[in-house]
Design a protein around this motif. Sequence first.
Motif, PDB file in Angstrom:
ATOM      1  N   ARG A  43       4.297  -1.888   2.078  1.00 53.90           N
ATOM      2  CA  ARG A  43       3.719  -2.103   3.412  1.00 53.90           C
ATOM      3  C   ARG A  43       2.355  -2.778   3.268  1.00 53.90           C
ATOM      4  NH1 ARG A  43       6.147   1.635   7.273  1.00 53.90           N
ATOM      5  NH2 ARG A  43       7.658   2.967   6.207  1.00 53.90           N
ATOM      6  N   GLN A  44       2.345  -4.033   2.953  1.00 57.23           N
ATOM      7  CA  GLN A  44       1.090  -4.767   2.768  1.00 57.23           C
ATOM      8  C   GLN A  44       0.852  -5.721   3.940  1.00 57.23           C
ATOM      9  OE1 GLN A  44      -1.064  -4.194   0.351  1.00 57.23           O
ATOM     10  NE2 GLN A  44       0.215  -2.754  -0.764  1.00 57.23           N
ATOM     11  N   PRO A  45      -0.415  -5.892   4.394  1.00 58.44           N
ATOM     12  CA  PRO A  45      -1.604  -5.134   3.969  1.00 58.44           C
ATOM     13  C   PRO A  45      -1.607  -3.741   4.591  1.00 58.44           C
ATOM     14  CG  PRO A  45      -2.204  -6.648   5.708  1.00 58.44           C
ATOM     15  CD  PRO A  45      -0.742  -6.917   5.405  1.00 58.44           C
ATOM     16  N   LEU A  46      -2.350  -2.843   3.962  1.00 53.18           N
ATOM     17  CA  LEU A  46      -2.368  -1.449   4.386  1.00 53.18           C
ATOM     18  C   LEU A  46      -3.692  -1.082   5.023  1.00 53.18           C
ATOM     19  CD1 LEU A  46      -0.722   0.655   1.532  1.00 53.18           C
ATOM     20  CD2 LEU A  46      -0.075   0.683   3.928  1.00 53.18           C
ATOM     21  N   GLN A  47      -3.646  -0.178   5.977  1.00 51.77           N
ATOM     22  CA  GLN A  47      -4.847   0.473   6.470  1.00 51.77           C
ATOM     23  C   GLN A  47      -4.505   1.934   6.719  1.00 51.77           C
ATOM     24  OE1 GLN A  47      -5.937  -1.458  10.152  1.00 51.77           O
ATOM     25  NE2 GLN A  47      -4.714  -0.028  11.340  1.00 51.77           N
TER      26      GLN A  47
END
Length: 457
Positions: A43-47
């Motif tokens: 799951r990129q990009p991640l936060q």
Amino acid sequence: MSLSDLRRCLAEGVPAGVGNEDSVRRQWWAALATLQEDFLLPRQPLQGLWLAAPLPALYEPELLQQLQGWVWAPRELQDLLPGSAALLPGSAPTGTGGSFHRMTLEEGDGTDPLLLVITPQLQVALCLDGPAEARRLIVRFDPEALSGALGLIDGRLLAGNPDASGALRTALQRLGPLRSDDQLGMRFWPRMGERLAAMAPSLTLQPLVHGGTTRERLQGDASRAVSSELALLEALTHEVRTPLATIRTLIRSLLRRSDLPEVVRQRLEQIDGECSEQIDRFGLIFLAAELQREPGSEQPLERHALARTDLSAVLQQQHELWQRQLARRDLALELVIDEGLPQVLSDPARLETMLGGLIDRFSRTLPSGSTVTLSLSPAGSRLKLQLSSAGQRNEDSTAAREHEGEQRELVGPVLSWNPATGSLQLSRQATQRLFHRLGGRLTERSGSGLTVFFPLC
């Protein structure tokens, strides 16, 4: 509120455990690997954010850089590190992406591992819980359990660390609406089961009467035995590498301090180097076991799966590291590379580890004061990488190497052991198979060094 209360909150409605400490620890590491490699990294990009105790549970660098964390660590570690120091090497200062807040474990918190990860698309809590011989791994994806856990955490922070409570609330608000996937558990448990099956052998009862000839049955039993040995070896190497990686993480965090006495710094750097060397060594054993279990592993990778590799550059980049490793055994390393060499076909990601393992294998029997010479030169349609040794006691070294070769005993399909010295290494066949898989061809003759030939592009 203690972290033990938090674990009890997560355990509500979960059946009592029946496992021992070893079994739940294997489950814990399988769950961590599944969460990070199969659910978070894709799951990129991640936060998002993570909370852990008693030490950081996440270990993938990409995740540590992108997610903000809160870590409850033992007071002894808190005393060792200044307030602004990072618990993890390379962590950003508090308040920026990829940072974390450090907090101290209190009496009653317990030492069982705990991890919560909150992202907009995935929310999960993991912990170990239960008395001896009734241990269990708890994994919760349901919003009710996670909401209750976050409420308990916020209450604890508000009472003892209002700034951290405010930072956590701000981070949660920044994530916006959270979406819970009802199918997460259905996907998570099968993947974790696959990892556990690969990490450790399973014990199955075979029926007394079954079809097939006696020879076929014996061959099948032998195949299952070998597979179990390899699976056990994979599990052992994983269990060794993981604590070593944790130790190295803590050592590197201490090395960030500017007020360390020089003798302490030197000792820490030595420990860091030893940990790195053993992590790479056991990683190589893991790779060999994994490859041995792969169908068709005796064949090299297809050309399209290999990459153009500047072998000269790889050797020069790793020269300093290998030199430091050999220096700990009072050995020197000399690099001799012909100019203008063409590129070869190989897998550069695995090649560095393989070459490091080859140097370790070659140098184990050398007496102190020896010099290892690593040379690279053209050889027709290939490049020849050769390892040789020189020194005042080179004849003794050759004799020792030949004697060790005679003494070595095979331990399963990929390891050999010298009972006289306790030296455990990859077998010659396993080492040859690994290089063959990467496009190379290894030849090893007693007393004349090691040679690997790589095909040109």
